[in-house]
Design a protein around this motif. Structure first.
Motif, PDB file in Angstrom:
ATOM      1  N   GLY A 170      -5.494 -12.104   1.167  1.00 18.00           N
ATOM      2  CA  GLY A 170      -4.063 -12.193   0.939  1.00 18.00           C
ATOM      3  C   GLY A 170      -3.229 -12.420   2.186  1.00 18.00           C
ATOM      4  N   THR A 204       0.418 -12.113   0.601  1.00 13.01           N
ATOM      5  CA  THR A 204       0.804 -12.582  -0.725  1.00 13.01           C
ATOM      6  C   THR A 204      -0.137 -12.033  -1.786  1.00 13.01           C
ATOM      7  OG1 THR A 204       1.546 -14.675   0.273  1.00 13.01           O
ATOM      8  CG2 THR A 204       1.291 -14.627  -2.121  1.00 13.01           C
ATOM      9  N   ASN A 205       0.437 -11.500  -2.871  1.00  8.54           N
ATOM     10  CA  ASN A 205      -0.344 -11.212  -4.067  1.00  8.54           C
ATOM     11  C   ASN A 205       0.479 -11.615  -5.291  1.00  8.54           C
ATOM     12  OD1 ASN A 205       1.415  -9.091  -4.793  1.00  8.54           O
ATOM     13  ND2 ASN A 205       0.176  -7.575  -3.695  1.00  8.54           N
ATOM     14  N   SER A 206       0.022 -11.269  -6.476  1.00 13.82           N
ATOM     15  CA  SER A 206       0.672 -11.753  -7.695  1.00 13.82           C
ATOM     16  C   SER A 206       2.028 -11.102  -7.941  1.00 13.82           C
ATOM     17  CB  SER A 206      -0.237 -11.514  -8.898  1.00 13.82           C
ATOM     18  OG  SER A 206      -0.525 -10.129  -9.039  1.00 13.82           O
ATOM     19  N   LEU A 207       2.294  -9.947  -7.324  1.00 15.27           N
ATOM     20  CA  LEU A 207       3.527  -9.212  -7.579  1.00 15.27           C
ATOM     21  C   LEU A 207       4.583  -9.406  -6.496  1.00 15.27           C
ATOM     22  CD1 LEU A 207       2.093  -5.810  -8.881  1.00 15.27           C
ATOM     23  CD2 LEU A 207       2.995  -7.716 -10.231  1.00 15.27           C
ATOM     24  N   GLN A 209       5.410 -10.837  -2.085  1.00 15.81           N
ATOM     25  CA  GLN A 209       5.033 -11.534  -0.857  1.00 15.81           C
ATOM     26  C   GLN A 209       5.921 -11.005   0.268  1.00 15.81           C
ATOM     27  OE1 GLN A 209       6.146 -15.758  -0.526  1.00 15.81           O
ATOM     28  NE2 GLN A 209       4.093 -16.196   0.242  1.00 15.81           N
ATOM     29  N   LYS A 263      12.783 -13.836  -9.839  1.00  9.36           N
ATOM     30  CA  LYS A 263      12.296 -13.696  -8.469  1.00  9.36           C
ATOM     31  C   LYS A 263      13.416 -13.079  -7.641  1.00  9.36           C
ATOM     32  CE  LYS A 263      11.595 -17.372  -5.866  1.00  9.36           C
ATOM     33  NZ  LYS A 263      10.936 -18.550  -5.238  1.00  9.36           N
TER      34      LYS A 263
END
Length: 385
Positions: A170, A204-207, A209, A263
């Motif tokens: 990540g 960075t991950n899915s939830l 950054q 977002k």
């Protein structure tokens, strides 16, 4: 004879398989119409504006820079690639190019890439401070994260060496180091650019950054971290530099949060000069800059955006806040309509405008008069190819 031709064809096929290459032409055209209030007019005995007016203007680049470029890559085997990028900006409304910045004023790079070890490039490129783009609700449009630091975070950089790491768990790293090419390492007035450098780390991950950026821009004349005396709210017309806005260190902490259709974005920047001399009251040597906003992807084609940007300068320079709303509607994968409505509110000592102009309020700038507000509306179309 036939056997010889067959052998040559097989050898050629082997070379092509080993060293495949491609070149891509790409670009973006942005144009529209802009209304702005609080535009300075007239001049007093010192050359500063003494009135204000409203203005309609055909404009290019308010939602995003109009540009065109070429990208190329050659696979040389062993997981290695040679790549290049050439990119220049222009004005869609007039067809004019980038002026003194050269044909490829944004990117002119060549380098090597490896999936395991990362990418190394050399040449002219967007300076690393442009890394705020991914965390700006309005994507560094004309009225956003560059405005209140007078363009400090969207310059280009020449003589640059850059490294982009691959992503690991990540995390990824990006760094730049640009030489001054002067006879003194940091710069001494013999070249147009002082030494510039910076580094950024992103997770960075899915939830969410997060990104941290450090960068510095040196004065090309002195090699220091102060851009010289600036126009004192338009009264000192002997403008010899742009102070903390042009030569300084910048520390940035930025975050994106991904919540389905929404977002949320926020950032804080500390801009710091060092060794400042000849500083008049009202000329800041430090800036604290922050913003926050939300984007609602209402449908796959339509997005609505709202954001607030704020800056505070020391030494009596005052503070300013931009409030802005807008959005875009995609007519296709490559074409969108855009709209932005914004206002900037200045404290008594400040004169920041919606545009990223230099200090002062001479009639040649769009900055409002000291302590006054400015509002604007922009509507346009953007096409990418």
């Amino acid at each position: 004879m036939k056997k010889a031709l067959l052998a040559a064809a097989l050898m050629s096929a082997g070379v092509v398989a080993h060293a495949q290459s491609s070149v891509t032409l790409y670009g973006r055209l942005d144009a529209g119409i802009e209304y702005m209030s609080g535009v300075p007019t007239g001049a007093n005995a010192n050359g500063a504006a003494n009135g204000k007016t409203n203005r309609w203007k055909a404009e290019s680049g308010d939602w995003g820079t109009s540009l065109w470029g070429l990208k190329g890559v050659e696979d040389i085997g062993g997981g290695n690639k040679v790549l290049f990028q050439l990119e220049g900006s222009f004005n869609t409304m007039t067809g004019a190019g980038p002026g003194g910045g050269g044909l490829f004023n944004r990117w002119a790079t060549v380098g090597l890439a490896n999936d395991q070890y990362g990418t190394f490039t050399m040449g002219r490129m967007l300076f690393i401070s442009n890394g705020v783009w991914d965390f700006d609700p309005f994507g560094q449009s004309n009225w956003s994260s560059a405005s209140l630091v007078r363009g400090r975070n969207w310059p280009q950089s020449s003589n640059n060496f850059a490294y982009q790491s691959p992503k690991i768990a990540g995390f990824d790293f990006y760094g730049q180091y640009a030489l001054s090419n002067a006879t003194a390492w940091n710069g001494n007035g013999t070249t147009a650019q002082g030494r510039e450098a910076g580094a950024q780390v992103t997770y960075t991950n899915s939830l969410f950054q997060v990104r941290g950026i450090y960068d510095e821009i040196r004065n090309p004349t002195t090699g220091g971290l102060w851009g010289g005396a600036v126009a004192n709210n338009g009264i000192n017309t002997a403008n010899t530099g742009n102070g903390v806005f042009s030569a300084s260190r910048e520390y940035s902490a930025l975050v994106n949060v991904f919540l389905g259709q929404f977002k949320i974005q926020a950032a804080y920047q500390a801009v710091r000069s060092a060794g400042a001399t000849g500083v008049l009251p009202g000329q800041p040597t430090t800036l604290d800059h922050e913003w926050g906003g939300v984007t609602w992807q209402a449908t796959p084609a339509a997005a609505l955006i709202a954001a607030v940007y704020h800056v505070n300068g020391n030494n009596g320079a005052g503070n300013a806040t931009i409030y802005t709303v807008g959005g875009s509607y995609n007519l296709s994968k490559r074409t969108l309509l855009d709209l932005q409505v914004a206002t900037v509110q200045n404290s008594r000592a400040a004169n920041f405008g919606l545009n990223a102009n230099n200090a002062g309020y001479a009639a040649s700038t769009d900055n409002p008069l000291q302590g006054r507000a400015q509002s604007g509306v922009y509507a346009g179309i953007q096409h990418s190819f």
